[in-house]
Design a protein around this motif. Structure first.
Motif, PDB file in Angstrom:
ATOM      1  N   PRO A 222       0.839  -1.205   0.000  1.00 28.46           N
ATOM      2  CA  PRO A 222       0.000   0.000   0.000  1.00 28.46           C
ATOM      3  C   PRO A 222       0.873   1.253   0.000  1.00 28.46           C
ATOM      4  N   ALA A 223       0.428   2.276  -0.731  1.00 27.82           N
ATOM      5  CA  ALA A 223       1.201   3.522  -0.808  1.00 27.82           C
ATOM      6  C   ALA A 223       1.211   4.192   0.563  1.00 27.82           C
ATOM      7  N   LYS A 224       2.383   4.660   0.987  1.00 32.98           N
ATOM      8  CA  LYS A 224       2.491   5.350   2.277  1.00 32.98           C
ATOM      9  C   LYS A 224       2.155   6.824   2.109  1.00 32.98           C
ATOM     10  N   ARG A 225       1.693   7.422   3.195  1.00 32.90           N
ATOM     11  CA  ARG A 225       1.467   8.867   3.227  1.00 32.90           C
ATOM     12  C   ARG A 225       2.421   9.467   4.257  1.00 32.90           C
ATOM     13  N   ARG A 226       3.095  10.516   3.849  1.00 34.70           N
ATOM     14  CA  ARG A 226       4.042  11.194   4.734  1.00 34.70           C
ATOM     15  C   ARG A 226       3.898  12.690   4.520  1.00 34.70           C
ATOM     16  N   PRO A 227       4.302  13.504   5.531  1.00 31.73           N
ATOM     17  CA  PRO A 227       4.318  14.955   5.299  1.00 31.73           C
ATOM     18  C   PRO A 227       5.177  15.255   4.070  1.00 31.73           C
ATOM     19  N   GLY A 228       4.767  16.266   3.294  1.00 34.00           N
ATOM     20  CA  GLY A 228       5.517  16.605   2.087  1.00 34.00           C
ATOM     21  C   GLY A 228       6.979  16.875   2.370  1.00 34.00           C
ATOM     22  N   THR A 229       7.251  17.525   3.509  1.00 28.80           N
ATOM     23  CA  THR A 229       8.649  17.840   3.856  1.00 28.80           C
ATOM     24  C   THR A 229       9.460  16.562   4.082  1.00 28.80           C
ATOM     25  N   GLU A 230       8.796  15.523   4.610  1.00 30.13           N
ATOM     26  CA  GLU A 230       9.504  14.256   4.837  1.00 30.13           C
ATOM     27  C   GLU A 230       9.860  13.594   3.501  1.00 30.13           C
ATOM     28  N   TRP A 231       8.938  13.678   2.536  1.00 28.31           N
ATOM     29  CA  TRP A 231       9.251  13.129   1.207  1.00 28.31           C
ATOM     30  C   TRP A 231      10.467  13.861   0.615  1.00 28.31           C
ATOM     31  N   VAL A 232      10.496  15.176   0.808  1.00 23.97           N
ATOM     32  CA  VAL A 232      11.625  15.941   0.259  1.00 23.97           C
ATOM     33  C   VAL A 232      12.925  15.533   0.941  1.00 23.97           C
ATOM     34  N   GLN A 233      12.869  15.324   2.251  1.00 23.56           N
ATOM     35  CA  GLN A 233      14.079  14.885   2.967  1.00 23.56           C
ATOM     36  C   GLN A 233      14.539  13.521   2.465  1.00 23.56           C
ATOM     37  N   ARG A 234      13.587  12.630   2.196  1.00 25.77           N
ATOM     38  CA  ARG A 234      13.946  11.313   1.651  1.00 25.77           C
ATOM     39  C   ARG A 234      14.602  11.466   0.286  1.00 25.77           C
ATOM     40  N   PHE A 235      14.053  12.383  -0.502  1.00 26.25           N
ATOM     41  CA  PHE A 235      14.625  12.635  -1.832  1.00 26.25           C
ATOM     42  C   PHE A 235      16.065  13.139  -1.699  1.00 26.25           C
ATOM     43  N   LEU A 236      16.271  14.070  -0.786  1.00 26.82           N
ATOM     44  CA  LEU A 236      17.625  14.635  -0.610  1.00 26.82           C
ATOM     45  C   LEU A 236      18.594  13.572  -0.107  1.00 26.82           C
ATOM     46  N   ARG A 237      18.110  12.711   0.783  1.00 31.60           N
ATOM     47  CA  ARG A 237      18.990  11.615   1.247  1.00 31.60           C
ATOM     48  C   ARG A 237      19.332  10.696   0.078  1.00 31.60           C
ATOM     49  N   GLY A 238      18.351  10.489  -0.808  1.00 30.62           N
ATOM     50  CA  GLY A 238      18.579   9.644  -1.978  1.00 30.62           C
ATOM     51  C   GLY A 238      19.646  10.206  -2.893  1.00 30.62           C
ATOM     52  N   LEU A 239      19.789  11.531  -2.917  1.00 31.85           N
ATOM     53  CA  LEU A 239      20.805  12.162  -3.759  1.00 31.85           C
ATOM     54  C   LEU A 239      22.213  11.807  -3.313  1.00 31.85           C
ATOM     55  N   THR A 240      22.368  11.599  -2.039  1.00 36.74           N
ATOM     56  CA  THR A 240      23.714  11.361  -1.508  1.00 36.74           C
ATOM     57  C   THR A 240      24.058   9.879  -1.478  1.00 36.74           C
ATOM     58  N   ARG A 241      23.066   9.026  -1.762  1.00 39.21           N
ATOM     59  CA  ARG A 241      23.335   7.587  -1.748  1.00 39.21           C
ATOM     60  C   ARG A 241      23.852   7.140  -3.107  1.00 39.21           C
ATOM     61  N   SER A 242      24.470   5.972  -3.117  1.00 42.58           N
ATOM     62  CA  SER A 242      24.988   5.475  -4.394  1.00 42.58           C
ATOM     63  C   SER A 242      23.823   5.220  -5.335  1.00 42.58           C
ATOM     64  N   ALA A 243      24.070   5.410  -6.631  1.00 40.89           N
ATOM     65  CA  ALA A 243      23.029   5.253  -7.630  1.00 40.89           C
ATOM     66  C   ALA A 243      22.579   3.799  -7.701  1.00 40.89           C
ATOM     67  N   PRO A 244      21.265   3.561  -7.779  1.00 40.91           N
ATOM     68  CA  PRO A 244      20.775   2.194  -7.918  1.00 40.91           C
ATOM     69  C   PRO A 244      21.060   1.668  -9.319  1.00 40.91           C
ATOM     70  N   PRO A 245      21.087   0.360  -9.493  1.00 47.32           N
ATOM     71  CA  PRO A 245      21.306  -0.179 -10.828  1.00 47.32           C
ATOM     72  C   PRO A 245      20.189   0.266 -11.758  1.00 47.32           C
ATOM     73  N   ALA A 246      20.556   0.674 -12.949  1.00 49.59           N
ATOM     74  CA  ALA A 246      19.546   1.106 -13.914  1.00 49.59           C
ATOM     75  C   ALA A 246      20.206   1.212 -15.269  1.00 49.59           C
ATOM     76  N   PRO A 247      19.419   1.176 -16.329  1.00 47.81           N
ATOM     77  CA  PRO A 247      19.994   1.337 -17.651  1.00 47.81           C
ATOM     78  C   PRO A 247      20.698   2.680 -17.761  1.00 47.81           C
ATOM     79  N   ASP A 248      21.759   2.718 -18.557  1.00 47.25           N
ATOM     80  CA  ASP A 248      22.488   3.976 -18.687  1.00 47.25           C
ATOM     81  C   ASP A 248      22.052   4.758 -19.908  1.00 47.25           C
ATOM     82  N   SER A 249      21.189   4.220 -20.732  1.00 42.75           N
ATOM     83  CA  SER A 249      20.714   5.006 -21.874  1.00 42.75           C
ATOM     84  C   SER A 249      19.215   5.160 -21.744  1.00 42.75           C
TER      85      SER A 249
END
Ligand code: SF4
Ligand code: SF4
Length: 251
Positions: A222-249
Motif C-alpha cells: 500500500p502507498a504510504k502517506r508522509r508529510p511533504g517535507t519528509e518526502w523531500v528529505q527522503r529525496f535529498l537523502r537519496g541524492l547522496t546515496r549510491s546510484a541504484p542499478p539502472a539502464p544507462d541510456s
C-alpha cells in the motif's frame, strides 16, 4: 553523482497547509538554489512530484547554459529508448492516463498494449541475466515508440518523467537513431531522477515506462502517506546515496 552535496536552508516557512524552502544543491559542477513548495500534511509521494519536476527543470536549465541543444519538438528517436520510471512516477502517469478524455485514453491504452506485446514477445519484459547496457541496446533495437509519443513529439510534455527531462544532446539529431547511439553527446545533467526512484520502499526501484499498464496490475505494498517535507528529505537523502542499478541510456 559523486560530488553531489545537497543541503537545504533551515528556514522552512509554512502557510495554508504548504511548506516552502529554498533547496541549495551542489550537484556535479552545478550549484542550484531553487524554491520548493510541498504540502505540509501527510500525502502520497505523487503529491511532491510537481515540486521535484520543478527542481529537475532548474537543474537541467543550469546544465544547458552555454550549450547549443539539438533537441526539438517533432524529434523523437530518443523516445524509443528504455525509459526507467519509479513507482511514484508510475502512479502519477497512471492517474494522468485515467484523467484523459475517453477516446484519447483508449488510444493511449492501445499503444501501451501494443508496446507491451512487442516487448514481451522479444523476451524483454523481464531483465533476466542481461546487463543494463545489453537490456538498453536490445530494447532500442525493437524500435518501440513510447506510448505517449504522438507525431514524434511527447504528448505529455509538461508531465513527462524526470529522466526524460534530463536527457538532451548537443550532437546532430540524426545520430540519435543509430543502434548504439554512437557519436551521441548527451548534456551532462546530474541525474536527480535516480533519487526519485528511492522515495518509496520498493525493492524494484524502476520499470520500463512502456510497461506501465502491465506494472499497474502487479501487487504492490500500500502507498504510504508522509508529510511533504519528509518526502523531500527522503529525496535529498537519496541524492547522496549510491546510484541504484539502472539502464544507462534513457530518454
Ligand atoms: S535526444 Fe536526439 S532524438 Fe531526442 S529530441 Fe534530442 S536530438 Fe532529437
Ligand atoms: S514520456 Fe514523452 S519524452 Fe518521455 S519517452 Fe515518452 S514520449 Fe518521449
Amino acid at each position: 553523482m559523486a560530488e553531489t552535496g545537497p543541503s537545504t536552508n533551515q528556514s522552512m516557512s509554512q502557510s495554508k497547509g504548504q511548506s516552502t524552502a529554498t533547496l541549495r544543491l551542489k550537484v556535479g559542477d552545478l550549484s542550484i538554489a531553487h524554491p520548493i513548495t510541498v504540502p505540509s500534511g501527510p500525502v502520497a509521494a505523487t503529491a511532491v512530484l510537481p515540486a521535484l519536476q520543478g527542481l529537475v527543470n532548474a537543474v537541467v536549465e543550469a546544465a544547458e547554459t552555454g550549450r547549443t541543444i539539438s533537441c526539438r519538438k517533432g524529434c523523437g528517436a530518443c523516445c524509443r529508448q528504455l525509459v526507467p520510471v519509479s513507482r511514484t512516477e508510475g502512479e502519477a502517469l497512471l492517474a494522468l492516463v485515467e484523467a484523459m478524455p475517453r477516446e484519447r485514453r483508449k488510444a493511449v491504452r492501445a499503444r501501451f498494449a501494443a508496446a507491451a506485446a512487442t516487448i514481451t514477445a522479444a523476451g524483454l519484459a523481464e531483465r533476466g541475466t542481461r546487463s543494463d547496457r545489453e537490456m538498453s541496446v536490445a530494447y532500442f533495437a525493437l524500435g518501440v515508440p513510447c506510448p505517449f509519443l504522438e507525431e514524434e513529439s511527447c504528448s505529455i510534455h509538461p508531465d513527462r518523467p524526470l529522466v526524460c527531462r534530463e536527457y538532451l544532446v548537443t550532437s546532430p539529431a540524426e545520430l540519435c537513431a543509430g543502434p548504439r547511439q554512437e557519436g551521441v553527446t548527451p548534456v551532462p545533467v546530474p541525474k536527480l531522477s535516480l533519487a526519485a526512484r528511492r522515495l518509496q520502499d520498493e525493492s524494484e526501484t524502476w520499470f520500463p515506462l512502456a510497461l506501465l499498464m502491465a506494472w499497474s496490475r502487479t501487487a504492490r505494498m500500500p502507498a504510504k502517506r508522509r508529510p511533504g517535507t519528509e518526502w523531500v528529505q527522503r529525496f535529498l537523502r537519496g541524492l547522496t546515496r549510491s546510484a541504484p542499478p539502472a539502464p544507462d541510456s534513457v530518454s
